[in-house]
Enzyme design. Structure first.
Site, short mmCIF file in Angstrom:
data_model
loop_
_atom_site.label_atom_id
_atom_site.label_comp_id
_atom_site.label_asym_id
_atom_site.label_seq_id
_atom_site.Cartn_x
_atom_site.Cartn_y
_atom_site.Cartn_z
N ASP A 161 2.08 -7.34 15.38
CA ASP A 161 3.00 -8.02 14.45
C ASP A 161 3.87 -7.05 13.64
O ASP A 161 4.90 -7.43 13.12
CB ASP A 161 2.21 -8.92 13.48
CG ASP A 161 1.11 -8.16 12.73
OD1 ASP A 161 0.97 -6.94 12.95
OD2 ASP A 161 0.38 -8.79 11.94
N HIS A 162 3.46 -5.79 13.53
CA HIS A 162 4.19 -4.85 12.67
C HIS A 162 5.36 -4.18 13.40
O HIS A 162 6.51 -4.31 13.02
CB HIS A 162 3.25 -3.77 12.14
CG HIS A 162 2.45 -4.20 10.95
ND1 HIS A 162 1.55 -5.22 10.98
CD2 HIS A 162 2.42 -3.72 9.68
CE1 HIS A 162 1.00 -5.36 9.78
NE2 HIS A 162 1.52 -4.45 8.97
N ASP A 172 -5.85 -3.74 7.48
CA ASP A 172 -4.62 -4.10 6.78
C ASP A 172 -5.01 -4.60 5.40
O ASP A 172 -5.95 -5.39 5.26
CB ASP A 172 -3.86 -5.18 7.53
CG ASP A 172 -2.47 -5.32 6.96
OD1 ASP A 172 -1.52 -4.76 7.54
OD2 ASP A 172 -2.33 -5.96 5.89
N ARG A 216 5.21 -6.71 -1.75
CA ARG A 216 5.38 -5.33 -2.25
C ARG A 216 6.86 -5.01 -2.41
O ARG A 216 7.65 -5.34 -1.53
CB ARG A 216 4.76 -4.33 -1.27
CG ARG A 216 3.27 -4.41 -1.30
CD ARG A 216 2.58 -3.32 -0.49
NE ARG A 216 1.16 -3.46 -0.72
CZ ARG A 216 0.22 -3.31 0.20
NH1 ARG A 216 0.55 -2.97 1.43
NH2 ARG A 216 -1.03 -3.48 -0.10
N SER A 244 -1.13 0.01 0.78
CA SER A 244 -1.62 -0.35 2.11
C SER A 244 -2.92 0.34 2.48
O SER A 244 -3.38 1.27 1.80
CB SER A 244 -0.56 -0.02 3.15
OG SER A 244 -0.81 1.24 3.71
N ARG A 279 -3.28 1.96 5.33
CA ARG A 279 -3.00 2.91 6.41
C ARG A 279 -3.80 4.21 6.25
O ARG A 279 -3.64 4.92 5.27
CB ARG A 279 -1.49 3.17 6.53
CG ARG A 279 -0.86 3.78 5.31
CD ARG A 279 0.67 3.77 5.41
NE ARG A 279 1.18 2.41 5.26
CZ ARG A 279 2.35 2.09 4.70
NH1 ARG A 279 3.16 3.03 4.27
NH2 ARG A 279 2.74 0.83 4.60
C1 MIC Z 1 1.69 -2.95 4.45
O1 MIC Z 1 1.96 -4.09 4.06
O2 MIC Z 1 1.92 -1.94 3.77
C2 MIC Z 1 1.07 -2.77 5.82
C3 MIC Z 1 2.10 -2.18 6.69
O3 MIC Z 1 0.72 -4.03 6.34
C4 MIC Z 1 -0.17 -1.90 5.67
C5 MIC Z 1 -0.78 -1.48 6.92
C6 MIC Z 1 -0.05 -0.36 7.60
O4 MIC Z 1 0.44 0.54 6.93
O5 MIC Z 1 -0.01 -0.41 8.82
C7 MIC Z 1 -1.29 -2.53 4.83
O6 MIC Z 1 -0.99 -3.32 3.96
O7 MIC Z 1 -2.46 -2.19 4.99
FE1 SF4 Z 2 2.95 -7.35 7.47
FE2 SF4 Z 2 1.87 -5.89 5.51
FE3 SF4 Z 2 4.16 -7.21 5.12
FE4 SF4 Z 2 1.93 -8.56 5.37
S1 SF4 Z 2 2.43 -7.14 3.75
S2 SF4 Z 2 3.87 -9.04 6.36
S3 SF4 Z 2 0.82 -7.36 6.86
S4 SF4 Z 2 3.82 -5.51 6.53
#
Ligand code: MIC
Ligand code: SF4
Length: 651
Positions: A70-71, A125, A385, A541, A543
């Protein structure tokens, strides 16, 4: 387990108790939990599966593990497509369900199709707590922790404090679940939830549908909380029934005499539409306070606000109108189920007619995969975010709002209070959702596993090697940063960098470049170094790349005022020492380039974690702390969780 074991407990405690496999129920101590379900997404998933493969366990040991794509769905080169193929094949081989690209955002789909009240879920995630909307203990974790849980290992957390958020009253028309969580963020701040689970109770709970509850638990991640949870009640049952999954429902709630560590009361009837202003989700003001802010862009979607209920409200507001000529509106429905249902009931057509740019069901603009705003552009987003630069435009001004505010504003061209729209119709969830799981691929049966080939592209590089902890560390401070550093600072995302998620040497060249362009080259040249930071270091996140890239660049320790939960765990898992100042003022005693020395590291860690740091440049000596559980000590000494797990398995 006997019923009366559970008397006087919060809902969180009931579920944690039923899953406890290690440790004791003492606040602040470490507990190990049995994990029933796991989820991964593609941006963290390739690493998680490389780690799982490295452990050498043939098939996942959980009740259900799901791999989502999905990313990284913007395939501007071969890398993302290769990653999708790798994850699909590894999933098939090791007993994992595979949600194909197009099926939707992991958290939305998991809530619809896989989540089960009372179960534990960890996901690579940070927004995994979305599952708390149906009464799960759902926690965001690093990929390596998820890999260990897939292998049947326990997941460790600090036994949390439990905060009761008592909801009374009922939301007024056009005031939304998003406004509830923005109010909680206003009260608690982005670090107010660290070490805590947020449990929602009170008569107001029954006025909120499952998607609304999920919006609230999803964005609880921005509090820094371990997770957030709602009870599983008749409303949960109705939702699961409409998903044709009624059989997984059980009633779950806190006991009337449950004891909480903190109580916050929110009267839903008193809330108004809110906005989180740049550049932090807790910089919350009311729409009215901000006045008629001119806007350039509106983005609707993300795991926070992309449900059918959200889309119904947006379609209603847009119907028969035209998006203001100065505004670009994009909409990404959260799942194939949502997109398909709005396609069939005509709502999609209302959105298209109004001029919305329809995106695929994926994270998209939320992670900077397209739709970056214009220079200094003001963008209203229904996401969770708004960290600086995350949208892909460094000086973009991102405001987080409800879908109602977003849609109303897209029409007028400026920030608009949706209450100006007049009466609000009742938006109801359908009695039956459209069910078609044809985009979820089942794993190969056990007897065919062997014959499944794992397909690896050239961009997929192995997990970085680590070595056991050294007893003496002497190196320079290669970077000094402020409070509230996010993982988006440490390891930026976006369309250009995300394709490198499977290639640690390549992605490391972008580490911390948002704060200091020279950092990767400097750290590499130094060979070994220490990073110094402020409070709430590593928020955001999950990550693990934010730990693996520093590991690759030779970072031995990170010394800060305080850490965010998941990032601290990721540093430990990578074998990097997480140090905190005993006296926060000592932060001022270290400058970039100072040479720092720590002796007797191994003994000091074993004996409770008080360590002396000598600043060889200015002669000052300070005390720092590295308090670790016994298990975390062993992990750090072994040089990270992978080495630790491998050595345990070989025994
Ligand atoms: C995000 O919203 O920052 C992400 C991308 O979903 C991350 C995961 C990632 O960095 O792949 C998260 O929230 O854990
Ligand atoms: Fe995707 Fe992270 Fe954004 Fe949720 S917050 S939509 S998991 S990138």
């Amino acid at each position: 387990m006997k019923e009366d074991d559970f008397l006087g407990l919060t809902l969180t405690e009931k579920i944690l108790k039923a899953h406890l496999v290690d440790g004791e129920f003492v606040k602040g101590s470490e507990i190990g939990l049995r994990i029933d379900q796991t989820l991964t997404q593609d941006a963290t998933g390739t690493m998680a599966y490389l780690e799982f493969e490295a452990m050498g366990i043939p098939r996942v040991q959980t009740e259900k593990s799901v791999a989502y794509i999905d990313h990284n769905t913007l395939q501007s080169g071969f890398e993302n497509a290769d990653d999708h193929r790798f994850i699909g094949s590894v999933a098939k081989k090791h007993g994992i369900y595979f949600s194909r690209p197009g099926n939707g955002i992991c958290h939305q789909v998991h809530l619809e199709r896989f989540g089960v009240p009372g179960k534990t879920l960890i996901g690579s995630d940070s927004h995994t707590p979305t599952g708390g909307g149906i009464g799960m203990i759902a926690i965001g974790a690093g990929g390596l922790d998820v890999a260990v849980a897939m292998g049947g290992g326990a997941y460790y957390i600090t036994y949390p404090k439990i905060v009761k958020v008592e909801l009374i009253g009922k939301l007024s028309p056009w005031v939304a679940a998003k406004d509830v969580i923005l109010e909680v963020l206003r009260i608690m701040s982005v670090k107010g939830g660290v070490g805590k689970v947020i449990e929602y109770t009170g008569e107001g709970v029954k006025t909120l549908s499952v998607p609304e509850r999920a919006t609230i638990t999803n964005m609880g991640a921005e509090l820094g909380a371990t997770t957030s949870i709602f009870p599983s009640d008749e409303i949960t049952k109705e939702f699961l029934k409409a998903q044709k999954r009624e059989e997984v429902w059980t009633e779950l709630k806190a006991d009337d005499d449950a004891v909480y560590d903190e109580v916050i009361k929110i009267n839903l009837s008193e809330l108004a539409p809110m906005v989180a202003c740049p550049h932090s989700p807790d910089n919350v003001k009311s729409v009215n306070e901000l006045g008629k802010l001119k806007i350039d862009q509106v983005c609707i979607g993300s795991c926070t606000n992309s449900s059918l209920l959200d889309m119904s409200k947006v379609a209603y507001i847009l119907k028969g109108k035209t998006v203001d000529p100065s505004v670009s509106l994009s909409i990404a429905p959260g799942s194939k189920q949502v997109l398909n249902m709005i396609a069939k009931n005509g709502m999609l057509s209302d959105m298209i007619d109004a001029g919305a740019r329809i995106l695929e069901s994926a994270c998209g603009p939320c992670i900077g995969m397209g739709q970056s705003p214009n220079s200094k552009g003001v963008s209203l987003r229904t996401f969770n975010r708004n960290f600086e630069g995350r949208s892909g435009t460094k000086d973009g001004q991102i405001y987080l709002v409800s879908p109602e505010v977003a849609a109303a504003s897209a029409i007028t061209g400026y920030l608009t209070d949706p209450r100006e729209l007049g009466d609000m119709p009742e938006f109801l969830l359908p009695k039956e959702f459209e069910i078609n799981d044809n985009m979820v691929v089942s794993p190969a049966p056990a007897e065919e596993m062997e014959s499944v080939d794992v397909l690896r592209g050239p961009n997929i590089k192995p997990f970085p090697t680590t070595k056991p902890l050294d007893d003496k560390i002497e190196c320079e401070c290669s970077l000094k940063v402020e409070d509230n550093i996010t993982t988006d600072h440490i390891m930026p995302a976006g369309a250009k960098i995300l394709p490198l998620r499977s290639n640690i040497p390549a992605i490391s060249k972008h580490c911390f470049t948002v704060c200091d362009e020279e950092f990767p080259a400097r750290a590499e040249l130094l060979g070994e170094s220490i990073i110094v930071g402020g409070a709430n270091y590593g928020q955001g996140s999950s990550r693990e790349h934010a730990a693996l890239a520093p590991l690759h660049l030779g970072v031995k320790a990170v010394l800060v005022k305080s850490f965010a939960r998941i990032h601290r765990a990721n540093l430990i898992n990578a074998g990097i020492l997480p140090l905190t100042f005993k006296n926060e003022d000592d932060y001022n005693s270290i400058s970039l380039g100072d040479r720092l020395s720590l002796d007797n590291v191994i003994e000091d860690i074993k004996n409770g974690g008080d360590l002396k740091v000598k600043n060889l440049t200015n002669g000052k000596e300070i005390m720092v702390s590295c308090e670790l559980s016994d298990r975390a000590k062993e992990i750090v000494l072994a040089g990270g969780l992978l080495s630790y797990t491998k050595s345990k398995l070989s025994k």
